[in-house]
Design a protein around this motif. Structure first.
Motif, mmCIF file in Angstrom:
data_model
loop_
_atom_site.group_PDB
_atom_site.id
_atom_site.type_symbol
_atom_site.label_atom_id
_atom_site.label_comp_id
_atom_site.label_asym_id
_atom_site.label_seq_id
_atom_site.Cartn_x
_atom_site.Cartn_y
_atom_site.Cartn_z
ATOM 1 N N GLN A 279 0.847 -1.197 0.000
ATOM 2 C CA GLN A 279 0.000 0.000 0.000
ATOM 3 C C GLN A 279 0.880 1.243 0.000
ATOM 4 O O GLN A 279 1.884 1.309 0.705
ATOM 5 C CB GLN A 279 -0.917 0.030 1.222
ATOM 6 C CG GLN A 279 -1.896 1.206 1.231
ATOM 7 C CD GLN A 279 -2.813 1.174 2.438
ATOM 8 O OE1 GLN A 279 -2.395 0.805 3.525
ATOM 9 N NE2 GLN A 279 -4.058 1.561 2.241
ATOM 10 N N ALA A 280 0.482 2.222 -0.807
ATOM 11 C CA ALA A 280 1.162 3.516 -0.818
ATOM 12 C C ALA A 280 0.115 4.613 -0.895
ATOM 13 O O ALA A 280 -0.812 4.544 -1.710
ATOM 14 C CB ALA A 280 2.121 3.612 -1.997
ATOM 15 N N ILE A 281 0.237 5.621 -0.060
ATOM 16 C CA ILE A 281 -0.668 6.767 -0.032
ATOM 17 C C ILE A 281 0.158 8.028 -0.248
ATOM 18 O O ILE A 281 1.151 8.253 0.444
ATOM 19 C CB ILE A 281 -1.434 6.848 1.298
ATOM 20 C CG1 ILE A 281 -2.302 5.597 1.491
ATOM 21 C CG2 ILE A 281 -2.306 8.102 1.342
ATOM 22 C CD1 ILE A 281 -3.005 5.542 2.838
ATOM 23 N N PHE A 282 -0.267 8.837 -1.220
ATOM 24 C CA PHE A 282 0.416 10.091 -1.519
ATOM 25 C C PHE A 282 -0.431 11.266 -1.033
ATOM 26 O O PHE A 282 -1.635 11.293 -1.252
ATOM 27 C CB PHE A 282 0.643 10.251 -3.027
ATOM 28 C CG PHE A 282 1.788 9.437 -3.574
ATOM 29 C CD1 PHE A 282 2.273 8.325 -2.917
ATOM 30 C CD2 PHE A 282 2.382 9.791 -4.777
ATOM 31 C CE1 PHE A 282 3.312 7.571 -3.426
ATOM 32 C CE2 PHE A 282 3.420 9.057 -5.301
ATOM 33 C CZ PHE A 282 3.891 7.941 -4.637
ATOM 34 N N VAL A 283 0.215 12.236 -0.404
ATOM 35 C CA VAL A 283 -0.418 13.497 0.000
ATOM 36 C C VAL A 283 0.291 14.617 -0.760
ATOM 37 O O VAL A 283 1.522 14.720 -0.695
ATOM 38 C CB VAL A 283 -0.329 13.721 1.517
ATOM 39 C CG1 VAL A 283 -0.973 15.052 1.896
ATOM 40 C CG2 VAL A 283 -0.989 12.565 2.268
ATOM 41 N N GLN A 284 -0.482 15.455 -1.476
ATOM 42 C CA GLN A 284 0.125 16.445 -2.368
ATOM 43 C C GLN A 284 -0.468 17.840 -2.194
ATOM 44 O O GLN A 284 -1.476 18.170 -2.801
ATOM 45 C CB GLN A 284 -0.029 15.997 -3.822
ATOM 46 C CG GLN A 284 0.623 16.947 -4.825
ATOM 47 C CD GLN A 284 0.259 16.622 -6.251
ATOM 48 O OE1 GLN A 284 0.204 15.457 -6.638
ATOM 49 N NE2 GLN A 284 -0.012 17.641 -7.059
ATOM 50 N N PRO A 285 0.143 18.698 -1.373
ATOM 51 C CA PRO A 285 -0.237 20.111 -1.361
ATOM 52 C C PRO A 285 0.266 20.778 -2.645
ATOM 53 O O PRO A 285 1.393 20.535 -3.073
ATOM 54 C CB PRO A 285 0.470 20.652 -0.121
ATOM 55 C CG PRO A 285 1.600 19.711 0.117
ATOM 56 C CD PRO A 285 1.176 18.378 -0.385
ATOM 57 N N THR A 286 -0.564 21.649 -3.244
ATOM 58 C CA THR A 286 -0.291 22.141 -4.598
ATOM 59 C C THR A 286 -0.643 23.614 -4.740
ATOM 60 O O THR A 286 -1.631 24.081 -4.165
ATOM 61 C CB THR A 286 -1.107 21.329 -5.626
ATOM 62 O OG1 THR A 286 -0.814 19.937 -5.459
ATOM 63 C CG2 THR A 286 -0.781 21.734 -7.050
ATOM 64 N N LEU A 287 0.153 24.337 -5.533
ATOM 65 C CA LEU A 287 -0.144 25.708 -5.933
ATOM 66 C C LEU A 287 -0.174 25.794 -7.455
ATOM 67 O O LEU A 287 0.630 25.127 -8.133
ATOM 68 C CB LEU A 287 0.902 26.685 -5.390
ATOM 69 C CG LEU A 287 0.869 26.998 -3.894
ATOM 70 C CD1 LEU A 287 2.054 27.881 -3.533
ATOM 71 C CD2 LEU A 287 -0.447 27.672 -3.501
ATOM 72 N N SER A 288 -1.081 26.607 -7.986
ATOM 73 C CA SER A 288 -1.210 26.780 -9.430
ATOM 74 C C SER A 288 -1.446 28.245 -9.744
ATOM 75 O O SER A 288 -2.233 28.925 -9.059
ATOM 76 C CB SER A 288 -2.367 25.927 -9.967
ATOM 77 O OG SER A 288 -2.479 26.042 -11.369
ATOM 78 N N TYR A 289 -0.774 28.746 -10.788
ATOM 79 C CA TYR A 289 -0.877 30.163 -11.138
ATOM 80 C C TYR A 289 -1.176 30.324 -12.630
ATOM 81 O O TYR A 289 -0.518 29.709 -13.476
ATOM 82 C CB TYR A 289 0.415 30.894 -10.797
ATOM 83 C CG TYR A 289 0.338 32.385 -11.022
ATOM 84 C CD1 TYR A 289 -0.398 33.200 -10.157
ATOM 85 C CD2 TYR A 289 0.991 32.976 -12.091
ATOM 86 C CE1 TYR A 289 -0.477 34.570 -10.363
ATOM 87 C CE2 TYR A 289 0.925 34.349 -12.305
ATOM 88 C CZ TYR A 289 0.184 35.139 -11.434
ATOM 89 O OH TYR A 289 0.099 36.494 -11.644
ATOM 90 N N LEU B 61 4.232 19.408 -3.849
ATOM 91 C CA LEU B 61 5.131 18.518 -3.121
ATOM 92 C C LEU B 61 4.381 17.235 -2.783
ATOM 93 O O LEU B 61 3.235 17.272 -2.324
ATOM 94 C CB LEU B 61 5.616 19.190 -1.841
ATOM 95 C CG LEU B 61 6.443 18.333 -0.878
ATOM 96 C CD1 LEU B 61 7.801 18.008 -1.484
ATOM 97 C CD2 LEU B 61 6.598 19.031 0.470
ATOM 98 N N VAL B 62 5.020 16.096 -3.018
ATOM 99 C CA VAL B 62 4.419 14.800 -2.712
ATOM 100 C C VAL B 62 5.055 14.229 -1.456
ATOM 101 O O VAL B 62 6.281 14.131 -1.362
ATOM 102 C CB VAL B 62 4.587 13.819 -3.884
ATOM 103 C CG1 VAL B 62 4.204 12.405 -3.456
ATOM 104 C CG2 VAL B 62 3.748 14.256 -5.076
#
Length: 412
Positions: A141-151, A163-164
């Protein structure tokens, strides 16, 4: 005997990392599953966090999406000689999921976070089949958490990155070629959780006209490091106990490959959206894998196994048609080329070229709530492997999967 046992152990752990790759879970959005899992070159709503962070900046509303799939897989094995041994896995239903949330800081800058499961699998061959010395059961099992910014740089160009943070665990169980005093065969279980690993996801979205859009997305390699995993032995005869000592632990690296995707979107009418993606997956990260034991296992404390995976491509097409303002119908297909070379097929990764067909629908319940449903059918080509370079078991393997899913979208 010692060298045979060590080779079997090495093949098992090495194949566990391959399960994270050869069984990559491409189920990141219910809407996009319905469209063949395309999404790099089109706006996909909150799931742009995964498919192309550059497109996230074009969202007009804040939103939250929650979705999950029910993965039902079947793998059959037949020995090389006709009329001999056959086996079939008894896999539980797995539930890959995705959660996305996007908030507009201003008209051009958007922030979001995604939680999704891009790698993972469970395979249960049982204790009786001919390949039990290679594998009884594997759970990864693998879980990814990704906070993201888009412009949104201009009306036509958007960029984004996230960032992952990755979390994972693995459990492996297999039979050993020894017998305890009760006459039962020996067993080994490897169980461990990975340290937090890091990577990134970046994308560019370009919309030169109202009808055409293009996207480029790169998801980096993430290397999962397992340290101080537990090794448990059972049914070990007294004469062999020195080779299988209680309290043994293991460490290993489980790389998860990078993916570079290019996508095109085309809307010939207001109601029809067409999409096509091509992805190159850097499976060549699996050249070899070393793992270490804290105490000697069959007389050795470490081993290196060759993997020799090859980079491979995935080709996808998809479409969405708005039947009414509330109802959308979707369809798609893809071809996923295998990275596993001849001679490296194993019970953990009986991989082959995959063909996927999908359908889906979306329904808007109110101004703020909509539902997505999808169904994906995966059919891997039947594959026979005569050689045994990776400590697998020669024979013919055939795999299929049925994957329904549902998602809920809320905008505000």
């Amino acid at each position: 005997m010692k060298s045979r046992i060590l080779a079997l152990l090495g093949g098992t752990l090495l194949s566990a990392s391959a399960m994270a790759g050869g069984y990559q879970v491409n189920l990141a959005s219910q809407r996009q599953i319905g469209m063949g899992h395309t999404g790099t070159g089109i706006q996909t709503g909150t799931s742009s966090i995964f498919f192309n962070p550059g497109a996230m900046s074009y969202l007009q509303e804040n939103g939250v999406t929650i979705g999950a799939s029910a993965l039902v897989s079947k793998i059959a094995y037949r020995a090389l000689e006709p009329g001999t041994a056959e086996a079939e896995v008894d896999n539980p239903v797995k539930t890959p999921f995705q959660v996305y949330a996007v908030y507009g800081i201003n008209d051009k800058l958007k922030a979001g976070i995604g939680v999704y499961t891009p790698f993972g699998s469970t395979v249960r061959w049982g204790d009786e089949w001919p390949g039990r010395f290679g594998l009884n059961e594997l759970s990864l099992q693998a879980i990814f958490v990704q906070p993201t910014l888009s412009y949104q740089i201009t009306d036509k160009l958007g960029v984004g990155a996230g960032l992952v943070l990755a979390f994972g665990s693995v459990n492996l169980q297999k039979t050993l070629p020894v017998q305890g005093q009760n006459g039962q065969e020996g067993k080994i279980e490897l169980d461990g959780g990975a340290n937090t690993a890091f990577g990134f996801n970046a994308g560019i979205f370009f919309k030169p006209s109202d009808k055409l859009s293009l996207g480029l997305n790169y998801r980096s390699e993430v290397k999962m490091e397992l340290e101080n995993g537990d090794v448990t032995f059972s049914n070990i005869p007294a004469a062999a106990s020195g080779n299988f000592q209680p309290g043994t632990q293991f460490s290993a690296s489980l790389p998860m490959p990078a993916t570079l995707s290019f996508g095109v979107g085309f809307t010939p009418t207001e109601r029809l959206t067409l999409a096509a993606d091509i992805s190159r997956v850097s499976w060549s990260a699996y050249e070899r894998l070393q793992f270490d034991f804290t105490k000697p296992v069959a007389g050795n404390t470490s081993s290196v196994n060759e993997r020799n995976y090859e980079d491979a491509f995935i080709y996808r097409i998809g479409a969405e048609y708005m039947v009414t303002d509330a109802l959308a119908l979707r369809g798609g297909a893809y071809l996923d080329k295998t990275p596993v070379q001849d001679g490296y097929l194993t019970p953990e990764t009986p991989d082959a070229d995959s063909r996927g067909l999908s359908v889906g629908l979306g329904y808007t319940i109110s101004d703020n709530i909509s539902l997505d449903a999808s169904f994906l059918y995966i059919n891997k080509k039947e594959r026979t492997d005569l050689a045994n370079k990776s400590n697998g078991i020669g024979g013919t393997f055939k795999s299929i999967a049925y994957i329904p899913g549902v998602g809920l979208n809320f905008s505000f």
